[in-house]
Design an enzyme around this catalytic site. Structure first.
Site, PDB file in Angstrom:
ATOM      1  N   LYS A   1      27.827  16.991  43.877  1.00  0.00           N
ATOM      2  CA  LYS A   1      27.218  15.628  44.394  1.00  0.00           C
ATOM      3  C   LYS A   1      26.185  15.174  43.560  1.00  0.00           C
ATOM      4  CE  LYS A   1      27.258  15.304  48.920  1.00  0.00           C
ATOM      5  NZ  LYS A   1      26.585  15.753  50.039  1.00  0.00           N
TER       6      LYS A   1
ATOM      7  N   GLY B   1      22.134  28.045  43.448  1.00  0.00           N
ATOM      8  CA  GLY B   1      22.888  29.088  43.976  1.00  0.00           C
ATOM      9  C   GLY B   1      24.302  29.378  43.308  1.00  0.00           C
TER      10      GLY B   1
ATOM     11  N   ARG C   1      19.663  38.193  45.056  1.00  0.00           N
ATOM     12  CA  ARG C   1      18.537  37.954  45.643  1.00  0.00           C
ATOM     13  C   ARG C   1      17.800  39.242  46.097  1.00  0.00           C
ATOM     14  NH1 ARG C   1      20.347  32.583  48.667  1.00  0.00           N
ATOM     15  NH2 ARG C   1      18.929  30.984  47.194  1.00  0.00           N
TER      16      ARG C   1
ATOM     17  N   GLY D   1      17.463  25.096  45.955  1.00  0.00           N
ATOM     18  CA  GLY D   1      16.695  23.724  46.532  1.00  0.00           C
ATOM     19  C   GLY D   1      15.276  23.907  46.129  1.00  0.00           C
TER      20      GLY D   1
HETATM   21  P1  ADP Z   1      24.558  24.627  42.515  1.00  0.00           P
HETATM   22  O1  ADP Z   1      24.441  25.288  43.573  1.00  0.00           O
HETATM   23  O2  ADP Z   1      24.255  25.482  41.379  1.00  0.00           O
HETATM   24  O3  ADP Z   1      23.260  23.809  42.715  1.00  0.00           O
HETATM   25  P2  ADP Z   1      26.095  22.611  43.592  1.00  0.00           P
HETATM   26  O4  ADP Z   1      25.989  23.372  44.835  1.00  0.00           O
HETATM   27  O5  ADP Z   1      25.608  21.465  43.167  1.00  0.00           O
HETATM   28  O6  ADP Z   1      25.462  23.734  42.522  1.00  0.00           O
HETATM   29  O7  ADP Z   1      27.840  22.621  43.066  1.00  0.00           O
HETATM   30  C1  ADP Z   1      28.548  23.702  42.840  1.00  0.00           C
HETATM   31  C2  ADP Z   1      29.982  22.994  43.186  1.00  0.00           C
HETATM   32  O8  ADP Z   1      30.343  22.081  42.490  1.00  0.00           O
HETATM   33  C3  ADP Z   1      30.978  24.117  42.949  1.00  0.00           C
HETATM   34  O9  ADP Z   1      31.609  24.892  43.909  1.00  0.00           O
HETATM   35  C4  ADP Z   1      32.005  23.607  42.050  1.00  0.00           C
HETATM   36  O10 ADP Z   1      33.542  23.965  42.343  1.00  0.00           O
HETATM   37  C5  ADP Z   1      31.922  22.151  42.355  1.00  0.00           C
HETATM   38  N1  ADP Z   1      32.313  21.418  41.263  1.00  0.00           N
HETATM   39  C6  ADP Z   1      32.119  21.379  39.907  1.00  0.00           C
HETATM   40  N2  ADP Z   1      32.780  20.241  39.278  1.00  0.00           N
HETATM   41  C7  ADP Z   1      33.561  19.650  40.185  1.00  0.00           C
HETATM   42  C8  ADP Z   1      34.543  18.653  39.987  1.00  0.00           C
HETATM   43  N3  ADP Z   1      34.682  18.165  38.866  1.00  0.00           N
HETATM   44  N4  ADP Z   1      35.107  18.420  41.360  1.00  0.00           N
HETATM   45  C9  ADP Z   1      34.669  18.801  42.423  1.00  0.00           C
HETATM   46  N5  ADP Z   1      33.860  20.051  42.635  1.00  0.00           N
HETATM   47  C10 ADP Z   1      33.237  20.310  41.483  1.00  0.00           C
HETATM   48 MG    MG Z   2      25.267  24.928  45.914  1.00  0.00          MG
END
Ligand code: ADP
Ligand code: MG
Length: 397
Positions: free
Chosen positions: A203, A353, A35, A377
């Site tokens: 999620k 992120g 960033r 976000g």
């Molecule tokens: P981003 O920041 O790219 O939007 P998120 O914050 O939604 O992504 O999710 C990232 C997290 O999701 C990571 O820390 C990863 O470990 C977790 N994750 C991915 N697959 C699984 C899984 N099968 N079970 C639990 N956590 C998971």
């Molecule tokens: Mg995230």
């Protein structure tokens, strides 16, 4: 939206820039400085134009108090190192709009950069009370002659340094905000087809609105990560101890019905008995997850299938890791998708992120992708079809 070039001659002008310098810091050491790097072009441009550049930014969530744990001092240091080759000096003020900030602005020479202390030290920054935010915005505006909004990661926030201050000064969007918006437009207005969206991460509930809006626009929606298990459960499969959001099952069932074969789910899953790096991993069919195990990555067949869909697309948007990439045994799916994105001949975009951190951690170069968004976000809210206050205010005169 006005650009910096529309602001006229900036020589000698005090330009307040809202940047997004919210980087991970542990024990005073900066992790991924993506960033900070992304904010450089705008700062360099303004400096070379002879402006006195005053940067306001936040770090973490100090919740309105001056907490040294969240000081921007290490960021000022890094900024100084990165701007040194350009011959640009970086100063740091130890408060947001107080004595330190005011005297530092007075002493600032043309072409120099001043970073103000964490704007979230001030409780008015994030206040829901407009009058409170307005006060801080007045104090920020008093430090400058014009405002440049370049912190894309915060444009979905109605905050004093993002939204309110823009109404008080002649303003423009910085290069980073313009570039991000340009890419997001390509993802939502007449994308080149096939258009493949890959969603993962932790999620489903975080991404429901995105699924909702992009389902209508994309040709394929590939689902991985922790959210997969709510989809598999909605299809009636056992998901063991995997991440599951029971309260989203009905909505997900609705998406599956509406989407037909647009939604692509993994056919195999890497499972382990525990959420631990050295827990013994095995691959099982997606409809045969053992009740006493949990899914931590998409399986190798699915990774191959996802990679093939991605590589053949003309537009790809990817948000959310395919598995728990932080542990090597569960990084395979994320790595395969990232690799496929680098082979896309059209537009490939990484948003989020953790996704950005994942591709860097897995050893991919930033420029292997069409675009890595600095705002998780903000880009998601844009893709949900929402109006972002920090962008809308820039459209005002
Ligand atoms: P981003 O920041 O790219 O939007 P998120 O914050 O939604 O992504 O999710 C990232 C997290 O999701 C990571 O820390 C990863 O470990 C977790 N994750 C991915 N697959 C699984 C899984 N099968 N079970 C639990 N956590 C998971
Ligand atoms: Mg995230």
């Amino acid at each position: 939206m006005k650009k910096i070039d529309d602001l006229g001659d900036l020589a000698g002008q005090r330009v307040l820039v809202r940047s997004d310098l919210n980087v991970p810091i542990k024990n005073d050491v900066i992790g991924d400085d993506g960033r900070i790097r992304a904010s450089l072009p705008t700062l360099v441009k303004l400096s070379k134009a002879g402006a006195k550049v005053i940067v306001t930014a936040h770090l973490g969530r100090p919740k309105g108090t001056a907490n040294p744990e969240f000081t921007l001092a290490p960021v000022a240091k890094r900024l100084g190192e990165l701007l040194q080759p350009e011959g640009i000096t970086v100063h740091f003020a130890s408060d947001v709009t107080g004595d330190s900030a005011q005297s530092a602005v007075q002493e600032l020479d043309e072409g120099e950069v001043l970073l103000l202390e964490n704007v979230r030290y001030d409780p008015r920054e994030e206040s829901k009370d407009e009058a409170q935010r307005d006060q801080l915005a007045d104090e920020l505006a008093a430090l400058a002659d014009v405002f440049v909004s370049d912190g894309f990661g915060v444009v979905h926030r109605k905050q004093a340094s993002v939204y309110d201050v823009a109404r008080k000064l002649p303003h423009a969007a910085g290069g980073l905000v313009l570039a991000e918006v340009d890419v997001l437009k390509k993802l939502t207005e007449e994308p080149a087809r096939p258009y493949v969206v890959v969603l993962g991460g932790a999620k489903v509930s975080d991404k429901l609105a995105v699924i909702d809006n992009l389902l209508a626009k994309a040709d394929k929606l590939l689902i991985g990560g922790g959210m997969v298990f709510t989809f598999l459960k909605a299809q009636g499969h056992e998901v063991g101890k995997s991440l599951l959001e029971e309260d989203q099952l009905d909505i997900v069932r609705g998406y599956l019905k509406e989407a037909g074969d647009k939604i692509v789910l993994p056919t195999d899953i890497v499972v382990a008995p525990k959420f631990e790096a050295d827990s013994p991993a095995t691959v099982v069919a997606a409809d045969a997850i053992p009740a006493d195990q949990l899914g931590l990555d998409i399986g190798p067949d699915s990774a191959k299938a996802f990679a093939a869909e991605v590589a053949a697309a003309k537009t790809v948007f990817w948000n959310g890791p395919m598995g728990v990439f932080e542990m090597a045994a569960f990084a395979g799916g994320t790595k395969a998708v990232a690799q496929a994105l680098t082979e896309v001949t059209g537009l490939s975009v990484v948003g989020g992120g953790d996704s950005a951190a994942a591709v860097r951690q897995l050893g991919f170069a930033d420029d292997a992708f069409g675009h890595i968004s600095t705002g998780g976000g903000a880009s998601l809210e844009y893709l949900e079809g929402k109006e972002l206050p920090g962008l809308a205010v820039l459209e005002e005169d």
